[in-house]
Design a protein around this motif. Structure first.
Motif, PDB file in Angstrom:
ATOM      1  N   GLN A 144      21.400  35.356  18.204  1.00 45.80           N
ATOM      2  CA  GLN A 144      22.704  35.970  18.002  1.00 45.80           C
ATOM      3  C   GLN A 144      22.584  37.481  18.179  1.00 45.80           C
ATOM      4  N   THR A 145      23.696  38.117  18.452  1.00 47.33           N
ATOM      5  CA  THR A 145      23.760  39.573  18.444  1.00 47.33           C
ATOM      6  C   THR A 145      24.826  39.985  17.439  1.00 47.33           C
ATOM      7  N   TRP A 146      24.426  40.773  16.463  1.00 47.73           N
ATOM      8  CA  TRP A 146      25.338  41.231  15.427  1.00 47.73           C
ATOM      9  C   TRP A 146      25.702  42.692  15.682  1.00 47.73           C
ATOM     10  N   VAL A 147      26.927  43.049  15.343  1.00 50.67           N
ATOM     11  CA  VAL A 147      27.361  44.438  15.314  1.00 50.67           C
ATOM     12  C   VAL A 147      27.657  44.790  13.868  1.00 50.67           C
ATOM     13  N   LEU A 148      27.063  45.874  13.400  1.00 51.74           N
ATOM     14  CA  LEU A 148      27.194  46.297  12.012  1.00 51.74           C
ATOM     15  C   LEU A 148      27.915  47.637  11.935  1.00 51.74           C
ATOM     16  N   GLN A 149      28.741  47.772  10.934  1.00 53.38           N
ATOM     17  CA  GLN A 149      29.358  49.051  10.605  1.00 53.38           C
ATOM     18  C   GLN A 149      28.440  49.772   9.630  1.00 53.38           C
ATOM     19  N   LEU A 150      28.197  51.061   9.884  1.00 55.88           N
ATOM     20  CA  LEU A 150      27.208  51.791   9.098  1.00 55.88           C
ATOM     21  C   LEU A 150      27.805  52.551   7.927  1.00 55.88           C
ATOM     22  N   ASP A 151      29.102  52.795   7.928  1.00 51.91           N
ATOM     23  CA  ASP A 151      29.713  53.582   6.855  1.00 51.91           C
ATOM     24  C   ASP A 151      29.458  52.918   5.511  1.00 51.91           C
ATOM     25  N   GLY A 152      28.806  53.644   4.582  1.00 49.42           N
ATOM     26  CA  GLY A 152      28.578  53.093   3.249  1.00 49.42           C
ATOM     27  C   GLY A 152      27.540  52.006   3.216  1.00 49.42           C
ATOM     28  N   GLY A 153      26.627  51.981   4.166  1.00 51.07           N
ATOM     29  CA  GLY A 153      25.626  50.918   4.236  1.00 51.07           C
ATOM     30  C   GLY A 153      26.053  49.888   5.263  1.00 51.07           C
TER      31      GLY A 153
END
Length: 424
Positions: free
Chosen positions: A139-148
């Motif tokens: 799988q390929t995940w996209v993560l938001q970095l704001d606040g962890g």
């Protein structure tokens, strides 16, 4: 990851999701739904703080525990606000599965995708039942970095699973048979509950038949996963195909990595539903023979010729019925009556469901396997199968079991067809 090997059963008796890694993906009523996520391009002035790999690994572990513990709140805590509705649907589908193992492993280093997002490659590993096959999905995940780090999307980069496409139900059959415990797990599209019920009712008895025939270590310890998509379009997607051509004539398909235990048997609900009771039994028995032989021969080094693989499965499947040779192998017997006996064993291409005569290929495969069974019994047939899977040439395997090589075997086959024509 090695490609998935496919064996199929054509009716003879009656890719991957295109998801960008910057898209929040969900499925509602079987239809992909996408909510775009705008990712600012990386620029020279963008923040360059080090990516917190430990925080990413902790996120993966929390997500896996949430599935194992059926903890929706913990799952939600890993998800970015914009992705909550769709990721909530993902969790609701996963909780139906009740997997015995579910883990996420980071593959390589995360890659920044703009100032506030990162992309990370992940390997999902799961088992749906104790002792069942271990399945991996990249799988390929996209993560938001704001606040962890928080999850924005988790797109499959290979063939998806059914629960990626539609709501599912799970049914389990656990029954004591003469040869051990029969264990079947059925995962079906929620709209296909009747087919799931048919399979659960039929599977234990079929497993008993197969285990009695394939008497070898491993055959009785091969839990079976049956997957029932909503329609032939979803079946094609599960196979990584964009074109469902030929699948409408395919009742079931066994899939998995070559030389490893089968991952699952995919059931075409439309074709399977058209069969009479005996046809459903033959199809399911045929596929579970594939599951059993793959379990016994896991770790082998060679690919068994299609005629031998399909013929062995049909020989065991039809032996459990009162169907005669005319019903089973009419196309090849018709040719024999006209004096046209086969002079070579069918090629793999002849079994393609989109081809001109797959029914003839299956009839030839069964009659060739029946030739071996008539001389050396099912044990002899399975020995040829195991020898070839282990790396012995077909010619040498036939010589070892039958005392004759391929050319002599073709002559034996012709003679056997002659006897079947006289006494079908």
């Amino acid at each position: 990851m090695p490609g998935r090997e496919v064996v199929r059963r054509v009716l003879a008796v009656a890719g991957m999701l295109a998801l960008g890694f910057l898209t929040v993906v969900g499925v509602v009523h079987g239809q992909p739904v996408a909510a775009p996520v705008t990712t600012p391009p990386t620029s020279a002035g963008a923040p360059r703080e080090a990516l917190d790999v430990a925080a990413v690994d902790a996120l993966l572990a929390t997500r896996a525990r949430a599935v194992s513990d059926d903890d929706r709140a913990a799952w939600a805590g890993t998800v970015a606000p914009v992705a909550q509705p769709l990721q909530g649907q993902v969790f609701d589908r996963l909780r139906v599965l009740r997997p015995v193992r579910w883990t996420y492993t980071r593959v390589g280093e995360p890659v920044r995708a703009g100032a506030t997002r990162m992309r990370v490659d992940v390997r999902l590993t799961y088992e749906l039942a104790d002792g069942g096959p271990t399945v991996t999905r990249p799988q390929t995940w996209v993560l938001q970095l704001d606040g962890g780090p928080k999850v924005l999307s988790t797109a499959s980069t290979a063939t998806p699973d059914l629960w990626d496409l539609t709501p599912v139900v799970r049914r389990t059959a656990n029954a004591r048979t003469d040869t051990g415990d029969a264990r079947c797990t059925v995962v079906a599209a929620a709209s296909r509950r009747p087919v799931a019920t048919q399979l659960v009712d039929l599977c234990p008895d079929v497993l008993d038949t197969v285990q009695k025939a394939v008497r070898a270590p491993g055959a009785d310890r091969a839990p079976v996963t049956l997957v029932v998509p909503q329609d032939v379009g979803q079946l094609a997607t599960l196979l990584g195909r964009t074109d469902p051509a030929g699948l409408d004539r395919t009742a079931a398909i066994t899939v998995g990595v070559a030389h490893q235990p089968a991952e699952a048997v995919l059931i075409n609900p439309e074709a399977f539903g058209q069969l009479r009771a005996v046809g459903r039994r033959v199809v399911l028995t045929h596929e579970l023979v594939h599951v059993a032989t793959r379990a016994v021969e896991a770790g082998g080094t060679a690919t068994v010729p299609t005629w031998l693989d399909e013929g062995t499965a049909d020989e065991i499947a039809y032996a459990a019925t009162d169907l005669d040779a005319e019903t089973i192998a009419g196309p090849v017997l018709d040719q024999a009556r006209a004096g046209r006996y086969p002079t070579r064993l069918p090629t793999s291409a002849a079994f393609d469901a989109t081809g001109a005569a797959p029914d003839l290929a299956y009839a030839q495969a069964w009659s060739a396997a029946d030739t071996i069974e008539a001389d050396k019994g099912v044990a002899g047939l399975l020995k040829v199968h195991r020898l070839v899977a282990g790396g012995t040439s077909l010619d040498a395997a036939l010589q070892q079991v039958l005392g004759t090589g391929t050319a002599g075997f073709v002559s034996m086959w012709q003679q056997h067809l002659g006897r079947l024509v006289q006494n079908p």
